[in-house]
Design a protein around this motif. Structure first.
Motif, mmCIF file in Angstrom:
data_model
loop_
_atom_site.group_PDB
_atom_site.id
_atom_site.type_symbol
_atom_site.label_atom_id
_atom_site.label_comp_id
_atom_site.label_asym_id
_atom_site.label_seq_id
_atom_site.Cartn_x
_atom_site.Cartn_y
_atom_site.Cartn_z
ATOM 1 N N VAL A 8 -12.532 -0.892 -9.322
ATOM 2 C CA VAL A 8 -13.403 0.274 -9.206
ATOM 3 C C VAL A 8 -13.008 0.977 -7.920
ATOM 4 C CG1 VAL A 8 -15.345 -0.770 -10.459
ATOM 5 C CG2 VAL A 8 -15.252 -0.960 -7.985
ATOM 6 N N ARG A 9 -13.422 2.214 -7.789
ATOM 7 C CA ARG A 9 -13.147 2.964 -6.561
ATOM 8 C C ARG A 9 -14.444 3.322 -5.861
ATOM 9 N NH1 ARG A 9 -8.529 4.085 -4.735
ATOM 10 N NH2 ARG A 9 -6.758 3.842 -6.103
ATOM 11 N N LEU A 45 -4.281 -2.256 1.294
ATOM 12 C CA LEU A 45 -3.403 -1.094 1.354
ATOM 13 C C LEU A 45 -4.031 0.165 0.770
ATOM 14 C CD1 LEU A 45 -0.019 -2.793 0.406
ATOM 15 C CD2 LEU A 45 -0.981 -2.366 2.679
ATOM 16 N N ASP A 46 -5.144 0.013 0.089
ATOM 17 C CA ASP A 46 -5.847 1.140 -0.527
ATOM 18 C C ASP A 46 -7.340 0.897 -0.310
ATOM 19 O OD1 ASP A 46 -6.898 3.147 -2.109
ATOM 20 O OD2 ASP A 46 -5.657 2.676 -3.852
ATOM 21 N N PRO A 47 -7.873 1.251 0.872
ATOM 22 C CA PRO A 47 -9.235 0.869 1.266
ATOM 23 C C PRO A 47 -10.358 1.293 0.324
ATOM 24 C CG PRO A 47 -8.043 1.756 3.134
ATOM 25 C CD PRO A 47 -7.189 1.990 1.920
ATOM 26 N N GLY A 48 -10.149 2.261 -0.538
ATOM 27 C CA GLY A 48 -11.189 2.661 -1.479
ATOM 28 C C GLY A 48 -11.120 1.912 -2.799
ATOM 29 N N LEU A 49 -10.096 1.084 -2.962
ATOM 30 C CA LEU A 49 -9.919 0.328 -4.194
ATOM 31 C C LEU A 49 -10.575 -1.042 -4.043
ATOM 32 C CD1 LEU A 49 -8.479 0.385 -7.003
ATOM 33 C CD2 LEU A 49 -6.609 -0.843 -5.871
ATOM 34 N N VAL A 50 -11.501 -1.349 -4.948
ATOM 35 C CA VAL A 50 -12.181 -2.641 -4.925
ATOM 36 C C VAL A 50 -11.736 -3.403 -6.166
ATOM 37 C CG1 VAL A 50 -14.408 -3.827 -4.964
ATOM 38 C CG2 VAL A 50 -14.148 -1.689 -3.670
ATOM 39 N N ARG A 51 -11.159 -4.560 -5.947
ATOM 40 C CA ARG A 51 -10.705 -5.414 -7.050
ATOM 41 C C ARG A 51 -11.859 -6.312 -7.484
ATOM 42 N NH1 ARG A 51 -5.606 -4.451 -7.962
ATOM 43 N NH2 ARG A 51 -4.398 -3.482 -6.283
ATOM 44 N N VAL A 52 -12.050 -6.396 -8.784
ATOM 45 C CA VAL A 52 -13.132 -7.172 -9.382
ATOM 46 C C VAL A 52 -12.519 -8.367 -10.103
ATOM 47 C CG1 VAL A 52 -15.029 -7.131 -11.058
ATOM 48 C CG2 VAL A 52 -14.499 -5.077 -9.702
#
Length: 98
Positions: A8-9, A45-52
Motif C-alpha cells: 500500500v502507499r 528505498l521508497d519511504p511511502g511504500l508499505v509492504r504487507v
C-alpha cells in the motif's frame, strides 16, 4: 497456510501519523486465532511504500479476520490516513523450512 503479500502507499510525510493506527491493526490481528504472522514494513528505498505480509493457518481464520471489529475500524481509517494503491495477493502455501 494462507499467505497474503503486497503493498500500500502512504504519503511519506504521513507515515508517522499513520503509525498508531497501523500498530493497532497489527497487534489486534496478531492476537487473532489462526494468525501466524501479520506485518507492515516501510520500504527503506521508497519511504511511502508499505509492504504487507500476512500468514494465516487457513481460509477460515482469514475469513474471521475480515469480519473482526478492528478490521472494520481499519477500513474506515484508510482514507483519512492517506493510504492508496492497495495491491495485495493471496497464496496458498505449504510451509517448508529452507
Amino acid at each position: 497456510m494462507i499467505v497474503i503479500e503486497g503493498t500500500v502507499r502512504v504519503p511519506p510525510e504521513r507515515v508517522e501519523a499513520a503509525r498508531p493506527a497501523m500498530e493497532t491493526m497489527i497487534r489486534a490481528s496478531r492476537a487473532e486465532p489462526g494468525c501466524i504472522d501479520y506485518a507492515y514494513s516501510v520500504d527503506l528505498l521508497d519511504p511511502g511504500l508499505v509492504r504487507v505480509t500476512e500468514r494465516w493457518e487457513n481460509r477460515e481464520a482469514l475469513k474471521a479476520h475480515f469480519a473482526a471489529p478492528h478490521m472494520a475500524a481499519w477500513r474506515e481509517e484508510i482514507a483519512s490516513l492517506g493510504i492508496t494503491d492497495r495491491s495485495l495477493r493471496l497464496y496458498e502455501a505449504d510451509p517448508e523450512p529452507i
